[in-house]
Design a protein around this motif. Structure first.
Motif, PDB file in Angstrom:
ATOM      1  N   ARG A  50       1.124   4.543  -3.037  1.00  8.53           N
ATOM      2  CA  ARG A  50       0.478   5.696  -2.992  1.00  8.53           C
ATOM      3  C   ARG A  50       1.842   5.865  -2.960  1.00  8.53           C
ATOM      4  O   ARG A  50       1.262   7.379  -3.976  1.00  8.53           O
ATOM      5  CB  ARG A  50       0.851   5.616  -1.265  1.00  8.53           C
ATOM      6  CG  ARG A  50       0.202   6.611  -0.818  1.00  8.53           C
ATOM      7  CD  ARG A  50      -1.360   6.988  -0.997  1.00  8.53           C
ATOM      8  NE  ARG A  50      -1.326   8.841  -1.086  1.00  8.53           N
ATOM      9  CZ  ARG A  50      -2.298   9.466  -0.604  1.00  8.53           C
ATOM     10  NH1 ARG A  50      -3.385   8.716  -1.334  1.00  8.53           N
ATOM     11  NH2 ARG A  50      -3.037  11.240  -0.719  1.00  8.53           N
ATOM     12  N   ASN A  76       0.984  -1.814  -0.202  1.00  6.04           N
ATOM     13  CA  ASN A  76       0.130   0.050  -0.274  1.00  6.04           C
ATOM     14  C   ASN A  76       0.625   1.119   0.096  1.00  6.04           C
ATOM     15  O   ASN A  76       0.572   1.948  -0.755  1.00  6.04           O
ATOM     16  CB  ASN A  76      -0.629  -0.189   0.885  1.00  6.04           C
ATOM     17  CG  ASN A  76      -1.603   1.621   1.006  1.00  6.04           C
ATOM     18  OD1 ASN A  76      -2.784   0.782   0.323  1.00  6.04           O
ATOM     19  ND2 ASN A  76      -2.445   1.543   2.719  1.00  6.04           N
ATOM     20  N   ASP A  87       0.870   8.835  -5.947  1.00  4.63           N
ATOM     21  CA  ASP A  87       1.258  10.595  -5.705  1.00  4.63           C
ATOM     22  C   ASP A  87       1.713  11.258  -6.489  1.00  4.63           C
ATOM     23  O   ASP A  87       2.255  12.518  -7.323  1.00  4.63           O
ATOM     24  CB  ASP A  87       1.902  10.572  -3.998  1.00  4.63           C
ATOM     25  CG  ASP A  87       0.969  10.684  -3.180  1.00  4.63           C
ATOM     26  OD1 ASP A  87      -0.293  10.743  -3.213  1.00  4.63           O
ATOM     27  OD2 ASP A  87       1.635  10.141  -2.029  1.00  4.63           O
TER      28      ASP A  87
END
Length: 132
Positions: A116, A112, A120
């Motif tokens: 992420r 995760n 981003d």
């Protein structure tokens, strides 16, 4: 009369020191219990998880519940880490082994975080066609 005042002052000072130490023990734990927690956690790990070749961190006191938390991890596996929970008297209260390791939560959390970072990077790219 002066002797009586000195005795009262001494007892008051001792009482204040006692209250201060008791309060500090409630927030920080005490070195003796920390040492006992370290030894108990090490013994528990050797008895139950010897095959995993784990390294043990020093115990940290949790003032929220009055227990010591000992982080355990494997130098050979990024996903193998959990916490041993020890009472101040040295009794092992439990572990987060099932919740973190066996349930594969550690692996999910690592994936995760990587995902992420990738997302981003895409969202912050100046060529990304949508405002976010």
């Amino acid at each position: 009369m002066k002797k009586f005042v000195k005795i009262i002052a001494g007892l008051t000072a001792l009482s204040l020191i006692g209250v201060l130490l008791w309060t500090a023990n409630g927030f920080l734990g005490n070195p003796l219990s920390k040492s006992i927690a370290n030894k108990s956690a090490k013994k528990f790990i050797l008895e139950n998880y010897e095959e995993l070749n784990l390294s043990i961190e020093k115990a940290e006191f949790s003032f929220k519940d009055g227990k010591y938390l000992v982080d355990v991890s494997s130098p050979s596996s990024m996903d193998t880490y959990f916490t041993v929970i020890v009472l101040p008297n040295g009794q092992v209260f439990g572990t987060t082994y099932e919740d973190q390791f066996l349930s594969k939560f550690n692996t999910w959390q690592m994936v995760n975080e990587e995902y992420r970072l990738m997302v981003d990077g895409i969202l912050r790219d100046e060529n990304f066609p949508y405002q976010s």
